[in-house]
Structures are given as C-alpha cells and as structure tokens.
Design an enzyme around this catalytic site. Sequence first.
Site, PDB file in Angstrom:
ATOM      1  N   GLY A 172      29.113  37.499  31.095  1.00 15.49           N
ATOM      2  CA  GLY A 172      29.123  37.786  32.912  1.00 15.49           C
ATOM      3  C   GLY A 172      30.302  36.865  33.802  1.00 15.49           C
ATOM      4  N   PRO A 175      34.637  38.055  34.750  1.00 16.13           N
ATOM      5  CG  PRO A 175      33.221  39.894  35.778  1.00 16.13           C
ATOM      6  CD  PRO A 175      33.265  39.393  34.593  1.00 16.13           C
ATOM      7  CG  ASP A 176      31.762  36.143  38.533  1.00 22.78           C
ATOM      8  OD1 ASP A 176      31.567  36.918  39.477  1.00 22.78           O
ATOM      9  OD2 ASP A 176      31.441  36.811  37.635  1.00 22.78           O
ATOM     10  CG  PHE A 177      36.190  31.873  36.965  1.00 27.05           C
ATOM     11  CD1 PHE A 177      35.567  31.082  37.854  1.00 27.05           C
ATOM     12  CD2 PHE A 177      35.489  32.166  35.904  1.00 27.05           C
ATOM     13  CE1 PHE A 177      34.834  30.789  37.660  1.00 27.05           C
ATOM     14  CE2 PHE A 177      34.339  31.766  35.429  1.00 27.05           C
ATOM     15  CZ  PHE A 177      34.086  30.504  36.256  1.00 27.05           C
TER      16      PHE A 177
END
Length: 406
Positions: A172, A175-177
């Site tokens: 999870g 990609p967020d960073f």
Amino acid sequence: MQNKPLDGLRVTDFGWILSIPHATAWLGTLGADVIRVETEVRLDLIRVQGMNRGIDGVMGLNRSGAFNGLNYSKRGVTLNLQKPEGHDLALRLVEQSDIVTENFSTGVIDRLGLGYEELCKVRPDLIMLSGSPVGLTGPEAMATGWGPTTLAYTGLPWITGYRGGPPAAYGGAYPDFMIGVQMVFSILVALHERERTGKGQHIDLSMAETVAAMTPEPLLDHEFNGRDATRDGNRHPVFAPQGVYRTAGDDTWIAISVETDEQWAALVDAMGSPEWALGADLGTAAGRRARHDDVDDGITAWTRGHETHGLAGLLQSYGIPAAPSWGPRDLAADGMLRERGYLTPIGHAEVGEREVAGLPSRFSAMPELAYGPAPMLGEHNREVFRDLLGVPEEEYERLRADGVIG
C-alpha cells in the site's frame, strides 16, 4: 527566516492517510504554516494505528509512529465538517489560507460544500490540490481505492513478478510517497504561476498517472513498437546477469547488475575465475541471458560465502555495480542516512524525541531545516480558532461542547 523559504504561506490540509500528509509535512518543514484538519467523527486510519501499535507498546491516539512520522512540521485542529458551524469555520480558515489540500473520495469535498468553486468565493486566488486514484474526470473518476488497487491501474504490477507468475503488487505504501513528492512539485508550480499572474488554480492529481509517469517504458514500448512487456523477475531485458543473490547470514542479500562484457570479465576475476564462468558463450550478454539460470546458480554459490557489505565494497572496487539489499534495520543502523540528516530527531510532547525520515535534499543556504513535531489530536484548536480566527471564548467553548470543534 533563512531556513523557511515558504514562510508566510498557509495551508489548510484536509488530507489523510499517506500521500497528502507526506506532501504537507515537506511544505511545513520549508516554512509554510500547515494546519491539519482532522475530525473525531472519522479519525485518520494512520492515527488510529496508535491504538493497536502504539510507540513503546503504549497505546494512544497520539502514539502512532506512522502518523507522527508523516505529519511533522504542522499544527493540528479537529473540526466536524458535517455540521453547518464546522463548515463555516472551515471557510474562515480557507479565507486566510493560500493552499488547500484534500484526498477524499471523488465528490466528497463538493458534497461538504468545500469544492474549489465554493472556496474561491472566500479566497479568489486559492490554490487547491485534489488527489484521487485516477483523477477527477474520465470514465473511472468515481473509482475508490488504496495503494494496491491504484497500482493496478498503472501497469506496474503487470510487469512486476517472476516469469510465468501473476502480477505482483508493491504493497500500500509504495506509490503514496512518490505521489506526495509530485504534489509538492505541483503546488510549487502553481505558487510560481500565481506570483506571475495573480491567479490561483485547482490541481487535479491522479495517483495512477503519477506512477505510470515514473515507469513509462512499458507504455511507450507498446505505443511505439507494439510490444507488451513481460514479467521476468529481477532480470534485465538486455544486461546479464542481473539479480539479487544470497550472501552469508540469515536472509541477507546483494544486488548485482552487469551491464557490459568488461564488467562480466571483472566479475569472473573477482570470483577467482571459476571454471563454470569461463565458457566462450558467456562472453556476450546474449549468451549470459540464454544461460541466466546457470549463471545465477554459480554467482549464488560464490556470494553465499561472503558478508554482504564487504562483498559490495569488493565488487565496487572492480567497477561492478553492486549494493547490499538492506532492510529497515540495516538502514537505521548505517551512519549514512543519519550523518546526512535524513534521519532527523524531532521532539514530541507525548512520545519524546524520535527520529523521522526527513527531506532527502541538502540545501547549501539552509543547512538546518525547520522541522517541528506532528500535532496531537486537536492540539492547536484554541490557538487556531481563538487566536487566528478570532472566535470569542464563550462561543469557542460552546462549539466544543456541541461537537463542532472536535
């Protein structure tokens, strides 16, 4: 101030989970006054982790290591946006802000009466950033999801995995960073444009498009050449050998990538010229790719007898691209990240001083960045609502009692 290039800018941050908190932590560290707006009606899932994985084994909403490590350099308030008076306070806060960030599911911010058009009525030159899985427009605009499902839209899992196996997700967080970094970039671009024209704008940032832009080769290869990428583990389509090989120790590994025939000859030399590596067919990348399994077995038999860090140094001295494959414990123990200031200590009122992952850039004119702690839940309610917005004391206490502030 010298180490606060964004001093004087204010951000009202409605974001949650990972990507926007990461982005606004960087903006806050660079001097912006970031006010993180939370609600006790639906707590940030990352903050809630403190109730079952609290720092030092002590549970509490202010003891989530992930939350404190993602939300440093901010102030924090609690506000129920579903109540009319909460909505009005949000508008008053936006009126005194330069930037608004949010990553609710598509349509939620509009249903709250806090969409871009509405906010521009109180702050005409506002810059607003909305993050969503696949963007606010297009046939999949209403899609909801988390990191793994968003990744599925990007093509990256499709090319990740072993030959003959299924697509592999990255988890999870991956990609967020990087998406948070793209958010910072987009906001700074919009700020520059506002300085030039006096106009704000709405930034519609697609998480999937950001990841696709980070790995463009498969899409471009399909568009230009009609080829579809296949999964092939750690191997390179041209170079050989390339892989991650076991070393002496429990679950220890080294990454090696041989890009030229000269580097292969150097690797053979470093290994002591074993007989299996001397075949003429291994003198070319094509030959080594054809026998990649055999080559990997031979390299592994050699690397298993060496300690990872020392072996990486040895191979690098031969001009061979190699690096230890580190886990979190290795990264924290190595002096590189700490000496360069990436792991930086920040004090916190409840959990004390802890190291967090800071900005990965070193600025010659700003040797010490303006890091500050992550806010405790509602820590700055009085400071923001009473002092900044001027809410009278009696009204402030009533709003707290009515669950508007909270």
